[in-house]
Design a protein around this motif. Structure first.
Motif, PDB file in Angstrom:
ATOM      1  N   ILE A 114      13.845 -10.627  36.194  1.00 45.05           N
ATOM      2  CA  ILE A 114      12.509 -10.538  36.751  1.00 45.05           C
ATOM      3  C   ILE A 114      12.178  -9.132  37.274  1.00 45.05           C
ATOM      4  O   ILE A 114      11.026  -8.716  37.284  1.00 45.05           O
ATOM      5  N   GLU A 115      13.189  -8.372  37.665  1.00 43.70           N
ATOM      6  CA  GLU A 115      12.985  -7.029  38.224  1.00 43.70           C
ATOM      7  C   GLU A 115      13.140  -5.905  37.194  1.00 43.70           C
ATOM      8  O   GLU A 115      13.083  -4.725  37.545  1.00 43.70           O
ATOM      9  N   THR A 116      13.350  -6.233  35.927  1.00 45.56           N
ATOM     10  CA  THR A 116      13.597  -5.221  34.900  1.00 45.56           C
ATOM     11  C   THR A 116      12.361  -4.354  34.652  1.00 45.56           C
ATOM     12  O   THR A 116      11.276  -4.851  34.393  1.00 45.56           O
ATOM     13  N   ARG A 117      12.583  -3.038  34.755  1.00 42.90           N
ATOM     14  CA  ARG A 117      11.557  -2.040  34.427  1.00 42.90           C
ATOM     15  C   ARG A 117      11.971  -1.354  33.125  1.00 42.90           C
ATOM     16  O   ARG A 117      13.149  -1.338  32.775  1.00 42.90           O
ATOM     17  N   LEU A 118      11.013  -0.763  32.445  1.00 45.27           N
ATOM     18  CA  LEU A 118      11.321  -0.069  31.193  1.00 45.27           C
ATOM     19  C   LEU A 118      12.347   1.035  31.407  1.00 45.27           C
ATOM     20  O   LEU A 118      13.185   1.285  30.548  1.00 45.27           O
ATOM     21  N   SER A 119      12.314   1.679  32.559  1.00 43.72           N
ATOM     22  CA  SER A 119      13.255   2.762  32.841  1.00 43.72           C
ATOM     23  C   SER A 119      14.702   2.280  32.907  1.00 43.72           C
ATOM     24  O   SER A 119      15.629   3.076  32.810  1.00 43.72           O
ATOM     25  N   GLN A 120      14.904   0.975  33.031  1.00 43.90           N
ATOM     26  CA  GLN A 120      16.251   0.410  33.142  1.00 43.90           C
ATOM     27  C   GLN A 120      16.806  -0.087  31.810  1.00 43.90           C
ATOM     28  O   GLN A 120      17.962  -0.479  31.728  1.00 43.90           O
ATOM     29  N   ILE A 121      15.987  -0.061  30.786  1.00 43.23           N
ATOM     30  CA  ILE A 121      16.408  -0.552  29.474  1.00 43.23           C
ATOM     31  C   ILE A 121      17.087   0.580  28.705  1.00 43.23           C
ATOM     32  O   ILE A 121      16.654   1.726  28.770  1.00 43.23           O
ATOM     33  N   SER A 122      18.129   0.257  27.973  1.00 41.68           N
ATOM     34  CA  SER A 122      18.853   1.283  27.220  1.00 41.68           C
ATOM     35  C   SER A 122      17.945   1.955  26.193  1.00 41.68           C
ATOM     36  O   SER A 122      16.962   1.364  25.719  1.00 41.68           O
ATOM     37  N   ALA A 123      18.297   3.177  25.833  1.00 44.92           N
ATOM     38  CA  ALA A 123      17.531   3.933  24.835  1.00 44.92           C
ATOM     39  C   ALA A 123      17.533   3.207  23.498  1.00 44.92           C
ATOM     40  O   ALA A 123      16.521   3.193  22.790  1.00 44.92           O
ATOM     41  N   LYS A 124      18.630   2.573  23.166  1.00 41.64           N
ATOM     42  CA  LYS A 124      18.736   1.863  21.888  1.00 41.64           C
ATOM     43  C   LYS A 124      17.758   0.679  21.833  1.00 41.64           C
ATOM     44  O   LYS A 124      17.042   0.493  20.849  1.00 41.64           O
ATOM     45  N   THR A 125      17.724  -0.111  22.892  1.00 39.20           N
ATOM     46  CA  THR A 125      16.808  -1.248  22.959  1.00 39.20           C
ATOM     47  C   THR A 125      15.364  -0.773  22.995  1.00 39.20           C
ATOM     48  O   THR A 125      14.507  -1.311  22.290  1.00 39.20           O
ATOM     49  N   LEU A 126      15.105   0.232  23.791  1.00 39.31           N
ATOM     50  CA  LEU A 126      13.752   0.781  23.905  1.00 39.31           C
ATOM     51  C   LEU A 126      13.266   1.279  22.546  1.00 39.31           C
ATOM     52  O   LEU A 126      12.138   0.989  22.134  1.00 39.31           O
ATOM     53  N   SER A 127      14.110   1.997  21.844  1.00 38.49           N
ATOM     54  CA  SER A 127      13.758   2.517  20.525  1.00 38.49           C
ATOM     55  C   SER A 127      13.468   1.376  19.556  1.00 38.49           C
ATOM     56  O   SER A 127      12.505   1.416  18.804  1.00 38.49           O
ATOM     57  N   TYR A 128      14.286   0.336  19.596  1.00 38.60           N
ATOM     58  CA  TYR A 128      14.105  -0.824  18.723  1.00 38.60           C
ATOM     59  C   TYR A 128      12.747  -1.478  18.983  1.00 38.60           C
ATOM     60  O   TYR A 128      11.994  -1.774  18.048  1.00 38.60           O
ATOM     61  N   LEU A 129      12.417  -1.703  20.250  1.00 37.10           N
ATOM     62  CA  LEU A 129      11.153  -2.339  20.604  1.00 37.10           C
ATOM     63  C   LEU A 129       9.961  -1.440  20.263  1.00 37.10           C
ATOM     64  O   LEU A 129       8.913  -1.925  19.837  1.00 37.10           O
ATOM     65  N   ALA A 130      10.118  -0.138  20.430  1.00 40.44           N
ATOM     66  CA  ALA A 130       9.027   0.816  20.192  1.00 40.44           C
ATOM     67  C   ALA A 130       8.644   0.896  18.720  1.00 40.44           C
ATOM     68  O   ALA A 130       7.499   1.241  18.394  1.00 40.44           O
ATOM     69  N   GLN A 131       9.576   0.582  17.824  1.00 39.24           N
ATOM     70  CA  GLN A 131       9.297   0.668  16.391  1.00 39.24           C
ATOM     71  C   GLN A 131       8.247  -0.344  15.948  1.00 39.24           C
ATOM     72  O   GLN A 131       7.613  -0.163  14.907  1.00 39.24           O
ATOM     73  N   ALA A 132       8.075  -1.416  16.712  1.00 43.73           N
ATOM     74  CA  ALA A 132       7.069  -2.457  16.434  1.00 43.73           C
ATOM     75  C   ALA A 132       7.236  -3.089  15.053  1.00 43.73           C
ATOM     76  O   ALA A 132       6.276  -3.403  14.385  1.00 43.73           O
ATOM     77  N   ARG A 133       8.473  -3.245  14.662  1.00 43.54           N
ATOM     78  CA  ARG A 133       8.748  -3.959  13.422  1.00 43.54           C
ATOM     79  C   ARG A 133       8.827  -5.451  13.731  1.00 43.54           C
ATOM     80  O   ARG A 133       8.835  -5.849  14.888  1.00 43.54           O
ATOM     81  N   ASP A 134       8.941  -6.273  12.703  1.00 43.65           N
ATOM     82  CA  ASP A 134       8.859  -7.726  12.869  1.00 43.65           C
ATOM     83  C   ASP A 134       9.695  -8.282  14.015  1.00 43.65           C
ATOM     84  O   ASP A 134       9.192  -8.988  14.867  1.00 43.65           O
ATOM     85  N   LYS A 135      10.975  -7.973  14.025  1.00 44.20           N
ATOM     86  CA  LYS A 135      11.852  -8.551  15.047  1.00 44.20           C
ATOM     87  C   LYS A 135      11.543  -7.983  16.436  1.00 44.20           C
ATOM     88  O   LYS A 135      11.599  -8.697  17.422  1.00 44.20           O
ATOM     89  N   GLY A 136      11.232  -6.705  16.517  1.00 43.13           N
ATOM     90  CA  GLY A 136      10.860  -6.118  17.809  1.00 43.13           C
ATOM     91  C   GLY A 136       9.618  -6.782  18.362  1.00 43.13           C
ATOM     92  O   GLY A 136       9.522  -7.083  19.557  1.00 43.13           O
ATOM     93  N   THR A 137       8.667  -7.046  17.493  1.00 46.67           N
ATOM     94  CA  THR A 137       7.447  -7.744  17.881  1.00 46.67           C
ATOM     95  C   THR A 137       7.791  -9.148  18.373  1.00 46.67           C
ATOM     96  O   THR A 137       7.270  -9.599  19.389  1.00 46.67           O
ATOM     97  N   PHE A 138       8.697  -9.822  17.667  1.00 47.11           N
ATOM     98  CA  PHE A 138       9.119 -11.162  18.065  1.00 47.11           C
ATOM     99  C   PHE A 138       9.622 -11.173  19.509  1.00 47.11           C
ATOM    100  O   PHE A 138       9.249 -12.045  20.293  1.00 47.11           O
ATOM    101  N   TYR A 139      10.482 -10.219  19.869  1.00 51.60           N
ATOM    102  CA  TYR A 139      11.064 -10.221  21.216  1.00 51.60           C
ATOM    103  C   TYR A 139       9.999 -10.007  22.286  1.00 51.60           C
ATOM    104  O   TYR A 139      10.054 -10.633  23.348  1.00 51.60           O
ATOM    105  N   LEU A 140       9.026  -9.156  22.024  1.00 53.79           N
ATOM    106  CA  LEU A 140       7.949  -8.944  22.993  1.00 53.79           C
ATOM    107  C   LEU A 140       7.043 -10.177  23.068  1.00 53.79           C
ATOM    108  O   LEU A 140       6.669 -10.605  24.163  1.00 53.79           O
TER     109      LEU A 140
END
Length: 180
Positions: A34-60
């Protein structure tokens, strides 16, 4: 015997966040809550989500839908048009914050609107936070080679300038995250 007061609203949010992050935890092998901020997410995860590909979109979508009480992302196609639009609006809003966080980590911007909020707050308080945060443009870092040009632009041109930088930022972030 002492009775405890339980905040049911907070308990519901915690349960929704736990459901929303369930797939994140298994996919990314990180702790989210509940307290997770974007600054606390790993670069690898952040990069994956930022790509906005199918699976990244799914997680968001999954996080958004669980927090909104709309089920999981697997059920997106079953939502009403109104609920689909609400999910997509929040998704695009989060995607901007994720990409701004990437640009911040690359040293291209110093700060961005909304970076102090948790992901849960950004989703659940979207109606209140979204319009004011979307109206603000991140500031290009003074150390960026284009800073001189950037400060002379009006806000609309600054926003367009930053958005044109996103594809390059995504490529650099992807390379950066694989070297960690």
């Amino acid at each position: 015997m002492m009775s405890r007061v339980i905040d049911l609203g907070q308990s519901r949010v915690q349960l929704a966040a736990k459901r929303g992050y369930r797939n994140w935890t298994s996919r990314f092998r990180e702790a989210f809550g509940i307290e997770t901020r974007l600054s606390q997410i790993s670069a690898k995860t952040l990069s994956y989500l930022a790509q906005a590909r199918d699976k990244g979109t799914f997680y968001l979508y999954d996080l958004i839908m669980n927090l909104q009480g709309l089920g999981s992302a697997f059920e997106f196609d079953e939502l009403s048009s109104e609920n689909k639009m609400a999910v997509i609006d929040r998704y695009l809003f989060l995607l901007d914050r994720i990409r701004f966080e990437c640009m911040k980590r690359l040293g291209w911007i110093d700060r961005y609107p909304g970076e102090g909020f948790t992901l849960v707050e950004l989703v659940l308080q979207y109606e209140r936070l979204g319009p004011q945060l979307q109206a603000q443009v991140p500031s290009l870092s003074r150390t960026h080679p284009a800073y001189g040009r950037f400060v002379k632009m009006n806000a609309l041109d600054q926003e367009a300038f930053l958005r044109k930088m996103i594809p390059m930022a995504l490529k650099k972030m992807e390379r950066y995250s694989t070297t960690l």
